[in-house]
Scaffold this active site. Sequence first.
Site, short mmCIF file in Angstrom:
data_model
loop_
_atom_site.label_atom_id
_atom_site.label_comp_id
_atom_site.label_asym_id
_atom_site.label_seq_id
_atom_site.Cartn_x
_atom_site.Cartn_y
_atom_site.Cartn_z
N ARG A 231 0.85 -1.18 0.00
CA ARG A 231 0.00 0.00 0.00
C ARG A 231 0.89 1.24 0.00
O ARG A 231 1.86 1.32 0.77
CB ARG A 231 -0.90 0.02 1.25
CG ARG A 231 -2.08 -0.96 1.18
CD ARG A 231 -3.06 -0.56 0.07
NE ARG A 231 -4.21 -1.43 -0.02
CZ ARG A 231 -4.36 -2.42 -0.90
NH1 ARG A 231 -3.40 -2.69 -1.75
NH2 ARG A 231 -5.48 -3.11 -0.95
N ASP A 255 5.10 -0.67 -6.56
CA ASP A 255 3.89 -0.97 -7.35
C ASP A 255 2.74 -0.10 -6.86
O ASP A 255 1.67 -0.08 -7.45
CB ASP A 255 3.55 -2.46 -7.21
CG ASP A 255 2.43 -2.88 -8.17
OD1 ASP A 255 2.50 -2.50 -9.37
OD2 ASP A 255 1.48 -3.56 -7.73
N GLU A 260 -2.29 7.30 -5.36
CA GLU A 260 -2.41 6.60 -6.66
C GLU A 260 -3.86 6.45 -7.13
O GLU A 260 -4.10 6.26 -8.34
CB GLU A 260 -1.79 5.20 -6.57
CG GLU A 260 -2.59 4.27 -5.66
CD GLU A 260 -2.07 2.84 -5.61
OE1 GLU A 260 -0.86 2.67 -5.42
OE2 GLU A 260 -2.87 1.92 -5.77
N HIS A 292 0.26 -0.53 -9.79
CA HIS A 292 -0.51 -1.45 -8.94
C HIS A 292 -1.00 -2.65 -9.76
O HIS A 292 -2.20 -2.94 -9.81
CB HIS A 292 -1.68 -0.70 -8.28
CG HIS A 292 -2.11 -1.33 -6.97
ND1 HIS A 292 -2.58 -0.61 -5.92
CD2 HIS A 292 -2.13 -2.63 -6.57
CE1 HIS A 292 -2.89 -1.42 -4.91
NE2 HIS A 292 -2.62 -2.66 -5.30
#
Length: 317
Positions: A231, A255, A260, A292
């Site tokens: 996260r 990621d 985001e 992600h």
Amino acid sequence: MKIAVYSCREDEIHLFEKYGKEYGAELVISALPPTKETAHLAEGCQAVDIITTPVGRDLIDIWNGYGIKAISTRTVGYEHVDHEYAASLGISVSNVSYTPHTVAEYTVMAMLMSIRKMKAILTRFIGQDFSLKDIRGKELCNMTVGVIGTGKIGETVIKNLSGFGCRILAYDVYQKDSVREYAEYCSLDTLYQESDLITLHTPALPETCGMINKNTISSMKDGVILINMARGVLVNTADLIEALEKGKVAAAALDVVEGESAIYYKDFKYRPVGHHQMAILQAMPNVIMTPHTAFFTDEAVGDMVRYSIEHCVKNAT
Ligand code: COI
């Protein structure tokens, strides 16, 4: 029973059709995200199936008025749903558990790409720079890897890493014997002090938000490598940027990143992204960023759709 499926991507449609039939559910499938404007799609349904869009009180109130009994998010994390409020109205909120290999394998890939300077190698190749200057890497087998969070994903990362011969340190408030076979549990302080590479696999909780910050980074080894596939909020991005600029952190693979949700899974090819910290990080040759996508495999998407439908049927009938 009837389920409103929100934010359905094209690659999920056939899976919803398949599992809808298998579980005997009628589906109202929409590509639109759940918002106050699209809440009406759930009228006449008993459950809603969502993905990453935040769901707050306003929306829950509308669905409650329609008699919705279950909200099922086809994600592992469920911090985007005001589940306490839903529970207070008697609406069940469930998340899914999908194959941990998808994120675990991606994590190992990100580790190897980071220590072998793969972003620099690939971008230089595009420019036909085949020189060896500055791209010498390191071997994982000689490193100490710190794994924070030994739930299903963290544990699978540890098992995958065990084949490389590296020393593995682990931290979690809940310890497992199955992890002890491959890794040494230690305190967070020891993990920070002794790891060459640190990977995060912990959920976003009040106590984990911003856990990687100026202070914790200062207690890490010089030249540490950070991997975050969990996260964005776990890492204070401004502090990470400073540490990368000073060379305290030698490389990072992210990621996920703070902020985001407004940008990932959207196409910004011809418009400004407007995420300044992301632009700084993305410009660094030693930072690998992906949108992600660690979860995104055939196997995991199948699990996400299947179990989200299963939970709707179980919790709303
Ligand atoms: C989760 O399942 O919690 C994820 O992080 C993947 C999701 C954003 C699609």
